[in-house]
Design a protein around this motif. Structure first.
Motif, PDB file in Angstrom:
ATOM      1  N   LYS A 230      -2.304   1.900  -6.941  1.00  0.00           N
ATOM      2  CA  LYS A 230      -2.729   1.530  -5.593  1.00  0.00           C
ATOM      3  C   LYS A 230      -4.184   1.097  -5.647  1.00  0.00           C
TER       4      LYS A 230
ATOM      5  N   THR B 162       0.810  -1.223   0.000  1.00  0.00           N
ATOM      6  CA  THR B 162       0.000   0.000   0.000  1.00  0.00           C
ATOM      7  C   THR B 162       0.842   1.270   0.000  1.00  0.00           C
TER       8      THR B 162
ATOM      9  N   ASP C 139      -7.838   0.609  -4.273  1.00  0.00           N
ATOM     10  CA  ASP C 139      -8.666   1.418  -3.380  1.00  0.00           C
ATOM     11  C   ASP C 139      -9.016   0.592  -2.146  1.00  0.00           C
TER      12      ASP C 139
ATOM     13  N   HIS D  93      -9.313   1.134  -8.224  1.00  0.00           N
ATOM     14  CA  HIS D  93      -7.927   1.526  -7.942  1.00  0.00           C
ATOM     15  C   HIS D  93      -7.661   2.973  -8.360  1.00  0.00           C
ATOM     16  N   TYR D  94      -6.460   3.398  -8.014  1.00  0.00           N
ATOM     17  CA  TYR D  94      -5.914   4.693  -8.410  1.00  0.00           C
ATOM     18  C   TYR D  94      -4.639   4.432  -9.198  1.00  0.00           C
TER      19      TYR D  94
ATOM     20  N   ASP E  34      -8.717   7.627   0.535  1.00  0.00           N
ATOM     21  CA  ASP E  34      -7.374   7.031   0.487  1.00  0.00           C
ATOM     22  C   ASP E  34      -6.654   7.347  -0.822  1.00  0.00           C
ATOM     23  N   ARG E  35      -7.110   8.391  -1.537  1.00  0.00           N
ATOM     24  CA  ARG E  35      -6.458   8.766  -2.809  1.00  0.00           C
ATOM     25  C   ARG E  35      -4.988   9.105  -2.537  1.00  0.00           C
TER      26      ARG E  35
ATOM     27  N   GLY F  78      -8.554   8.548 -10.374  1.00  0.00           N
ATOM     28  CA  GLY F  78      -9.413   7.538  -9.781  1.00  0.00           C
ATOM     29  C   GLY F  78     -10.231   8.114  -8.650  1.00  0.00           C
ATOM     30  N   PRO F  79     -10.915   7.275  -7.886  1.00  0.00           N
ATOM     31  CA  PRO F  79     -10.919   5.832  -8.063  1.00  0.00           C
ATOM     32  C   PRO F  79     -11.603   5.458  -9.376  1.00  0.00           C
TER      33      PRO F  79
ATOM     34  N   THR G 167     -16.100   6.977  -2.914  1.00  0.00           N
ATOM     35  CA  THR G 167     -15.252   7.535  -1.862  1.00  0.00           C
ATOM     36  C   THR G 167     -13.818   7.627  -2.362  1.00  0.00           C
ATOM     37  N   ASP G 168     -13.088   8.593  -1.834  1.00  0.00           N
ATOM     38  CA  ASP G 168     -11.687   8.715  -2.241  1.00  0.00           C
ATOM     39  C   ASP G 168     -10.792   9.196  -1.100  1.00  0.00           C
TER      40      ASP G 168
END
Length: 179
Positions: free
Chosen positions: A113, A84, A115, A153-154, A125-126, A136-137, A122-123
């Motif tokens: 990466k 990650t 998601d 993913h991104y 964790d971008r 992304g996502p 939701t983003d």
């Protein structure tokens, strides 16, 4: 959790052999498309050795068997793609284009990466690279039958070794034409 990321990497490797332009959840670019000279130098210093494709393979990058128009061949490092961590000097993917006499030429790198929650809505964790937001996502691309599905993913493409008229961080480079 590790198995989920290994599955994602396997799907990524397969998907990149048939990938079309990604479908993004957000509209407009996620980044401004330009690296500073110092940032670019960090990335070039870290990846210049991969101009020799044998060095890339020795470092764990696995080639795909299909050239993707606008991107080239993707050499994916499953270990890096499964973690990650986004480390600027350790890209998950190397991008090659057809070279002379059946060779390949390094043209760029790609960061990847999965998601965390697998949701397009939701983003939180971008990831970013030098403050540039990843695209992304996005949905996983179509994969061949019998292959684990690619996760939401991104990703972020960086065109280090071939100028991209659309920008250093654009997803596709129109200068890359596959045989």
């Amino acid at each position: 959790m590790t198995n989920r990321y290994v599955t994602a990497v396997t799907a990524l490797t397969c998907a990149l052999t048939t990938a079309a332009a990604p479908a993004h959840a957000s509209s407009g670019p996620a980044h401004d498309g330009t690296l500073s000279a110092a940032q670019r130098k960090v990335l070039i210093d870290a990846t210049t050795r991969f101009k020799d494709v044998d060095e890339a393979i020795a470092a764990g990058y696995l080639p795909t068997d299909h050239c993707v128009p606008g991107m080239g061949w993707h050499y994916v490092n499953p270990t890096l793609a499964a973690d990650t961590v986004i480390d600027p000097v350790r890209p998950e993917v190397l991008l090659y284009t057809p070279g002379r006499n059946g060779t390949v030429r390094l043209v760029g790198i790609e960061y990847f990466k999965a998601d965390a929650d697998g949701r397009l809505t939701t983003d939180t964790d971008r990831p970013t690279l030098f403050g540039h937001r990843f695209d992304g996502p996005m949905n996983g691309h179509e994969v061949p039958p019998g292959t684990p599905p690619m996760p939401v993913h991104y990703d972020l493409h960086v065109w280090l070794y071939l100028t991209n008229p659309a920008g250093q961080l654009a997803t596709e480079n129109d200068r890359i034409i596959c045989p």
